[in-house]
Design a protein around this motif. Sequence first.
Motif, PDB file in Angstrom:
ATOM      1  N   ASP A  68      -2.950   4.245  15.593  1.00 40.35           N
ATOM      2  CA  ASP A  68      -3.594   3.290  14.822  1.00 40.35           C
ATOM      3  C   ASP A  68      -5.115   3.425  14.690  1.00 40.35           C
ATOM      4  O   ASP A  68      -5.667   3.315  13.830  1.00 40.35           O
ATOM      5  N   HIS A  69      -5.665   3.982  15.661  1.00 40.49           N
ATOM      6  CA  HIS A  69      -7.042   4.293  16.021  1.00 40.49           C
ATOM      7  C   HIS A  69      -7.677   5.620  14.846  1.00 40.49           C
ATOM      8  O   HIS A  69      -8.807   5.640  14.761  1.00 40.49           O
ATOM      9  N   GLU A  70      -6.624   6.346  14.557  1.00 40.17           N
ATOM     10  CA  GLU A  70      -7.030   7.465  13.861  1.00 40.17           C
ATOM     11  C   GLU A  70      -6.847   7.060  12.215  1.00 40.17           C
ATOM     12  O   GLU A  70      -7.487   7.670  11.450  1.00 40.17           O
ATOM     13  N   ILE A  71      -6.262   5.717  11.927  1.00 38.50           N
ATOM     14  CA  ILE A  71      -6.096   5.450  10.600  1.00 38.50           C
ATOM     15  C   ILE A  71      -7.128   4.553  10.226  1.00 38.50           C
ATOM     16  O   ILE A  71      -7.417   3.734  10.915  1.00 38.50           O
ATOM     17  N   THR A  72      -7.344   4.731   8.910  1.00 35.52           N
ATOM     18  CA  THR A  72      -8.231   3.644   8.154  1.00 35.52           C
ATOM     19  C   THR A  72      -7.536   2.989   7.267  1.00 35.52           C
ATOM     20  O   THR A  72      -6.533   3.407   6.668  1.00 35.52           O
ATOM     21  N   GLY A  73      -8.000   1.868   6.786  1.00 39.41           N
ATOM     22  CA  GLY A  73      -7.254   0.855   6.052  1.00 39.41           C
ATOM     23  C   GLY A  73      -6.133   0.077   6.486  1.00 39.41           C
ATOM     24  O   GLY A  73      -6.272  -0.205   7.440  1.00 39.41           O
ATOM     25  N   GLY A  74      -5.133  -0.091   5.865  1.00 38.13           N
ATOM     26  CA  GLY A  74      -4.010  -0.948   6.336  1.00 38.13           C
ATOM     27  C   GLY A  74      -4.198  -2.493   6.048  1.00 38.13           C
ATOM     28  O   GLY A  74      -3.233  -3.192   6.413  1.00 38.13           O
ATOM     29  N   ASP A  75      -5.096  -2.654   5.133  1.00 39.84           N
ATOM     30  CA  ASP A  75      -5.118  -4.221   4.702  1.00 39.84           C
ATOM     31  C   ASP A  75      -4.289  -4.481   3.252  1.00 39.84           C
ATOM     32  O   ASP A  75      -4.059  -3.701   2.707  1.00 39.84           O
ATOM     33  N   LEU A  76      -3.870  -5.677   3.720  1.00 40.73           N
ATOM     34  CA  LEU A  76      -3.017  -6.012   2.472  1.00 40.73           C
ATOM     35  C   LEU A  76      -3.799  -6.659   1.492  1.00 40.73           C
ATOM     36  O   LEU A  76      -4.701  -7.700   1.838  1.00 40.73           O
ATOM     37  N   LEU A  77      -3.791  -6.206   0.223  1.00 38.80           N
ATOM     38  CA  LEU A  77      -4.587  -6.632  -1.033  1.00 38.80           C
ATOM     39  C   LEU A  77      -3.833  -7.308  -1.777  1.00 38.80           C
ATOM     40  O   LEU A  77      -2.966  -6.427  -2.437  1.00 38.80           O
ATOM     41  N   PRO A  78      -4.112  -8.205  -2.839  1.00 38.11           N
ATOM     42  CA  PRO A  78      -3.384  -8.886  -3.818  1.00 38.11           C
ATOM     43  C   PRO A  78      -3.774  -8.179  -5.273  1.00 38.11           C
ATOM     44  O   PRO A  78      -5.054  -7.540  -5.377  1.00 38.11           O
ATOM     45  N   ASN A  79      -2.743  -7.783  -6.256  1.00 38.59           N
ATOM     46  CA  ASN A  79      -3.000  -7.389  -7.486  1.00 38.59           C
ATOM     47  C   ASN A  79      -3.325  -8.491  -8.316  1.00 38.59           C
ATOM     48  O   ASN A  79      -2.914  -9.419  -8.032  1.00 38.59           O
ATOM     49  N   ASP A  80      -3.711  -8.134  -9.318  1.00 41.69           N
ATOM     50  CA  ASP A  80      -3.774  -9.092 -10.594  1.00 41.69           C
ATOM     51  C   ASP A  80      -2.582  -9.800 -11.154  1.00 41.69           C
ATOM     52  O   ASP A  80      -2.691 -10.828 -11.484  1.00 41.69           O
ATOM     53  N   ASP A  81      -1.742  -8.968 -11.002  1.00 44.91           N
ATOM     54  CA  ASP A  81      -0.282  -9.510 -11.416  1.00 44.91           C
ATOM     55  C   ASP A  81       0.601 -10.588 -10.310  1.00 44.91           C
ATOM     56  O   ASP A  81       1.868 -10.792 -10.670  1.00 44.91           O
ATOM     57  N   GLY A  82      -0.069 -10.758  -9.265  1.00 39.65           N
ATOM     58  CA  GLY A  82       0.713 -11.569  -8.223  1.00 39.65           C
ATOM     59  C   GLY A  82       1.439 -10.701  -7.327  1.00 39.65           C
ATOM     60  O   GLY A  82       2.039 -11.107  -6.254  1.00 39.65           O
ATOM     61  N   THR A  83       1.403  -9.184  -7.299  1.00 44.78           N
ATOM     62  CA  THR A  83       1.929  -8.277  -6.593  1.00 44.78           C
ATOM     63  C   THR A  83       0.960  -7.855  -5.468  1.00 44.78           C
ATOM     64  O   THR A  83      -0.301  -8.325  -5.415  1.00 44.78           O
ATOM     65  N   TYR A  84       1.365  -6.945  -4.500  1.00 48.18           N
ATOM     66  CA  TYR A  84       0.338  -6.644  -3.314  1.00 48.18           C
ATOM     67  C   TYR A  84       0.413  -5.034  -3.533  1.00 48.18           C
ATOM     68  O   TYR A  84       1.128  -4.327  -3.943  1.00 48.18           O
ATOM     69  N   GLN A  85      -0.641  -4.911  -2.473  1.00 43.96           N
ATOM     70  CA  GLN A  85      -0.813  -3.141  -2.448  1.00 43.96           C
ATOM     71  C   GLN A  85      -1.359  -2.989  -0.997  1.00 43.96           C
ATOM     72  O   GLN A  85      -1.877  -4.031  -0.312  1.00 43.96           O
ATOM     73  N   MET A  86      -1.158  -1.782  -0.432  1.00 39.75           N
ATOM     74  CA  MET A  86      -1.451  -1.599   1.175  1.00 39.75           C
ATOM     75  C   MET A  86      -1.632  -0.175   1.075  1.00 39.75           C
ATOM     76  O   MET A  86      -0.975   0.804   0.328  1.00 39.75           O
ATOM     77  N   ARG A  87      -2.733   0.307   1.576  1.00 41.82           N
ATOM     78  CA  ARG A  87      -3.282   1.906   1.699  1.00 41.82           C
ATOM     79  C   ARG A  87      -3.566   2.027   3.147  1.00 41.82           C
ATOM     80  O   ARG A  87      -4.396   1.547   3.749  1.00 41.82           O
ATOM     81  N   LYS A  88      -3.068   3.241   3.750  1.00 39.47           N
ATOM     82  CA  LYS A  88      -3.291   3.840   4.899  1.00 39.47           C
ATOM     83  C   LYS A  88      -3.666   5.051   4.826  1.00 39.47           C
ATOM     84  O   LYS A  88      -3.004   5.782   4.101  1.00 39.47           O
ATOM     85  N   SER A  89      -4.998   5.495   5.537  1.00 38.37           N
ATOM     86  CA  SER A  89      -5.454   6.906   5.287  1.00 38.37           C
ATOM     87  C   SER A  89      -5.756   7.516   6.548  1.00 38.37           C
ATOM     88  O   SER A  89      -6.149   6.917   7.753  1.00 38.37           O
ATOM     89  N   LEU A  90      -5.811   8.898   6.468  1.00 36.54           N
ATOM     90  CA  LEU A  90      -6.119   9.761   7.606  1.00 36.54           C
ATOM     91  C   LEU A  90      -6.831  10.857   7.323  1.00 36.54           C
ATOM     92  O   LEU A  90      -6.383  11.413   6.498  1.00 36.54           O
ATOM     93  N   GLU A  91      -8.030  10.968   7.897  1.00 38.86           N
ATOM     94  CA  GLU A  91      -8.902  12.234   7.803  1.00 38.86           C
ATOM     95  C   GLU A  91      -8.437  13.388   8.584  1.00 38.86           C
ATOM     96  O   GLU A  91      -8.142  13.003   9.732  1.00 38.86           O
ATOM     97  N   ILE A  92      -8.018  14.600   7.990  1.00 43.01           N
ATOM     98  CA  ILE A  92      -7.604  15.552   8.843  1.00 43.01           C
ATOM     99  C   ILE A  92      -8.672  17.094   8.527  1.00 43.01           C
ATOM    100  O   ILE A  92      -9.037  17.113   7.450  1.00 43.01           O
ATOM    101  N   SER A  93      -8.571  17.826   9.619  1.00 45.05           N
ATOM    102  CA  SER A  93      -9.414  19.032   9.205  1.00 45.05           C
ATOM    103  C   SER A  93      -8.618  20.011   8.205  1.00 45.05           C
ATOM    104  O   SER A  93      -7.454  19.976   8.073  1.00 45.05           O
ATOM    105  N   ALA A  94      -9.569  21.074   7.623  1.00 44.82           N
ATOM    106  CA  ALA A  94      -9.110  21.870   6.822  1.00 44.82           C
ATOM    107  C   ALA A  94      -7.870  22.988   7.326  1.00 44.82           C
ATOM    108  O   ALA A  94      -7.067  23.439   6.713  1.00 44.82           O
TER     109      ALA A  94
END
Length: 177
Positions: A68-94
């Motif tokens: 979990d400490h490597e991941i950014t995001g993860g918040d549950l966000l509402p969409n305009d149509d009443g549905t939801y979205q979630m994004r989890k991101s990870l930065e990695i080296s080339a």
Amino acid sequence: MITRDAFRGSTTDELLYVDKNFTYQVKPKVRLLQKELSSGFCVSCLATGFYPRHINLTLFRDGQPVADHEITGGDLLPNDDGTYQMRKSLEISAADKHKYTCSVTHLSLDNKLDIALEFDPGEPFKSLIPSVLIVLALVLVFGTGVIAYKCRRRRAASIKSDYSSASTSEENRGPAS
């Protein structure tokens, strides 16, 4: 049960009657994205357009959950149509050569949904190679056609010139006696 399917099953709405209550479900649309950064790459798992709001979204590296400490995001966000979205991101080296997987479980899904990304820093260039080869082949074919056309015109002009000079020389000799 009422079901609405979309192209390739990316969205399915279901209205279920359970325990004398109607429950509305929308399957998540899930994507595993790779974005180039100045310091390397960002791998993001995005689930959007789902209902109800509870979802389990996990990023895996070579089959093991990313801490979990490597991941950014993860918040549950509402969409305009009443549905939801979630994004989890990870930065990695080339230089990273790991296999990343986004795993999603949601009430609307019959099974766990796994989407894999084989990380390869050279992949963007590999996808360009066929396009470049096709363009080069077209240039070669077009160039050959232009050269053949010019050679034929030159040959036709030369034959016409030879014919003209032959008939002019016969006219200058005058009638045969």
